[in-house]
Design a protein around this motif. Structure first.
Motif, PDB file in Angstrom:
ATOM      1  N   TRP A  28      11.257   5.061   4.564  1.00  0.00           N
ATOM      2  CA  TRP A  28      12.553   4.958   5.249  1.00  0.00           C
ATOM      3  C   TRP A  28      12.334   5.845   6.427  1.00  0.00           C
ATOM      4  CZ3 TRP A  28      16.457   2.011   5.199  1.00  0.00           C
ATOM      5  CH2 TRP A  28      17.848   2.557   5.756  1.00  0.00           C
ATOM      6  N   TRP A  67      10.730   3.975   9.033  1.00  0.00           N
ATOM      7  CA  TRP A  67      11.613   3.041   9.569  1.00  0.00           C
ATOM      8  C   TRP A  67      12.444   3.539  10.288  1.00  0.00           C
ATOM      9  CZ3 TRP A  67      11.601  -1.725  11.089  1.00  0.00           C
ATOM     10  CH2 TRP A  67      12.707  -2.502  11.259  1.00  0.00           C
ATOM     11  N   SER A  93      11.097   7.470   0.373  1.00  0.00           N
ATOM     12  CA  SER A  93      11.610   8.492   1.444  1.00  0.00           C
ATOM     13  C   SER A  93      10.857   8.367   2.430  1.00  0.00           C
ATOM     14  CB  SER A  93      11.830   9.853   0.450  1.00  0.00           C
ATOM     15  OG  SER A  93      10.514  10.297   0.190  1.00  0.00           O
TER      16      SER A  93
END
Length: 213
Positions: A84, A87, A81
């Motif tokens: 992500w 990113w 999490s």
């Protein structure tokens, strides 16, 4: 709601973002190879523990966990999490800041977030780990820098995809963190680190922007 991607375009490969993700993944893989005792030893050496910090404010080594804790994660869901989110929001922010500016900004907001967690609960004995404070700083910068971007979001259980304006998505996220921090929900989560990391990102991002973009 689960964010899948954003609509803000970029022209370059986000090397700094990938570099930070790689370090976090390598540390996590190393954690998986440890014995339970080895993992616990690492946590109490490199995680940030407010009560230990308050007892060693005059000792330089007491400040090291503020930094090292940003690269340790508790479990698979935790690192997935966080990475992500890094990113999703980091690539565009990095493009405006450059490699070194982005890394410096990431570390600084992470340190501010960690210190905010200490101030909010200075006598806590709970080890704090994770990159979420620094990532919150990136999200705060994104909130201001990309007001016209949209976040493609999955609404679970339906399933349904919607495009949410990035400022609205991030504002809702911030309010949820603030609510949790005020009401003390899920005491093991460093809510105030998220809150002040986000605010630090908003306040400091201009100092790290490249002069020419």
């Amino acid at each position: 709601m689960f964010p899948l991607r954003d609509t803000a375009s970029r022209r370059r490969i986000p090397i700094a973002t990938l570099f930070i993700i790689a370090i976090n993944v390598m540390v996590f893989v190393n954690q998986l190879s440890m014995s339970y005792d080895g993992f616990i030893e690492m946590i109490y050496k490199y995680a940030f523990i407010p009560s230990q910090f308050v007892n060693g404010l005059t000792q330089i080594e007491s400040y090291i966990p503020l930094f090292t804790s940003m690269f340790i994660h508790g479990d698979m869901l935790h690192i997935i999490s966080n990475m992500w989110s890094l990113w999703l929001f980091g690539d565009n922010v990095e493009e405006r800041m450059g490699f070194f500016g982005f890394i410096a900004f990431y570390i600084l907001t992470g340190l501010i977030a960690g210190f905010a967690h200490f101030v909010s609960n200075p006598m806590s004995n709970i080890p704090t780990v994770g990159a979420s404070g620094a990532i919150a700083g990136i999200m705060g910068a994104y909130f201001i820098m990309f007001p016209h971007a949209r976040i493609v979001t999955l609404v679970p259980f339906i399933p349904f995809f919607i495009r949410v304006p990035a400022p609205i998505f991030l504002f809702i996220w911030f309010i949820s963190q603030l609510r949790s921090g005020i009401y003390g929900m899920a005491g093991g989560v460093a809510w105030w680190a998220h809150i002040f990391g986000f605010l630090a990102g908003i306040l400091l991002y201009k100092r790290f922007l490249k002069k020419r973009f």
